[in-house]
Design an enzyme around this catalytic site. Structure first.
Site, PDB file in Angstrom:
ATOM      1  N   TYR A 146       0.830  -1.203   0.000  1.00 21.04           N
ATOM      2  CA  TYR A 146       0.000   0.000   0.000  1.00 21.04           C
ATOM      3  C   TYR A 146       0.866   1.255   0.000  1.00 21.04           C
ATOM      4  O   TYR A 146       0.657   2.174  -0.801  1.00 21.04           O
ATOM      5  CB  TYR A 146      -0.920  -0.004   1.218  1.00 21.04           C
ATOM      6  N   LYS A 150       1.208   4.251  -2.884  1.00 16.22           N
ATOM      7  CA  LYS A 150       0.893   5.645  -2.573  1.00 16.22           C
ATOM      8  C   LYS A 150       2.130   6.539  -2.661  1.00 16.22           C
ATOM      9  O   LYS A 150       2.012   7.741  -2.980  1.00 16.22           O
ATOM     10  CB  LYS A 150       0.253   5.740  -1.192  1.00 16.22           C
TER      11      LYS A 150
END
Length: 228
Positions: A146, A150
């Site tokens: 994740y 990002k």
């Protein structure tokens, strides 16, 4: 305040909790909004917006096609908000490479594809706002895939801001911590929800970045972390 009076705005990932909040805030600020999502059916809260469901923005051809439809309907665009995204918690040792591919595809590839599709329609002085994550600054256990996806959103934001400076198009990202959504409440039932970021509060920051008042800000990644 009608900060976006007459502006034409596209919001991706618009059928989720944050997306719907941004659509509502932008419309309240005077914008005409196109709401795009992979889900086929828009929630009732978006009944007053122009909705485009069933769109896989990770597919370049699909992204181009839906933006051409919006551009024709709206007569061009003034702003894009890239919200489409997802989350997985998974350790490297116990996880799968498929998770890394998924989060790259949903969190980063969609933002690239939507931005590329929007650029021919954006006039000089336009706006792009991406959704990054505060967690991308330093990944914790289980956050590798994740945070990496990002972090890619942050680098996309910086690179695109440099590319578009001569057109006075600003490109910025907001970096939320935990957003107060029904799904997050269900997943973390024992947490203090009051410390999280309300979707409406994050939407207000995004509307500011879309407005003329933010014309001097570009290439920024702005933490919006509540009290987390």
């Amino acid at each position: 305040m009608m900060q976006l009076q007459g502006k034409r705005v596209v919001v991706t990932g618009a059928f989720g909790a944050l997306g719907a909040a941004v659509v509502e805030a932008a419309r309240a600020a005077g914008a005409r909004v196109a709401a795009i999502d992979r889900s086929a059916e828009a929630p009732p809260a978006l009944a007053a917006a122009s909705t485009y469901g069933g769109v896989d923005l990770g597919d370049a051809a699909a992204a181009t096609a839906v933006f051409e439809r919006v551009g024709t309907a709206f007569g061009g665009l003034d702003a894009l908000v890239n919200i489409a995204g997802t989350f997985r918690w998974e350790t490297v040792e116990g996880g799968s490479l498929d998770t890394w591919d998924l989060l790259y595809a949903v969190n980063l590839r969609t933002a690239v594809a939507a931005s590329r599709a929007a650029l021919p329609l954006l006039g000089d002085g336009g706006r792009i706002v991406n959704i990054g994550a505060a967690a991308a600054a330093r990944a914790g256990a289980g956050m590798g895939a994740y945070a990496a996806s990002k972090a890619g959103v942050a680098r996309l934001t910086e690179a695109l801001a440099e590319e578009l400076k001569d057109r006075a198009i600003t490109v910025n990202a907001v970096l939320p911590s935990i957003i107060d959504t029904p799904q997050n409440r269900a997943d973390m039932a024992d947490a203090d929800f009051a410390r999280w970021v309300a979707p409406a509060d994050l939407a207000a920051v995004i509307v500011f970045l879309l407005s003329d008042a933010a014309r001097a800000i570009t290439g920024a990644s702005i933490p919006v972390t509540g009290r987390v």
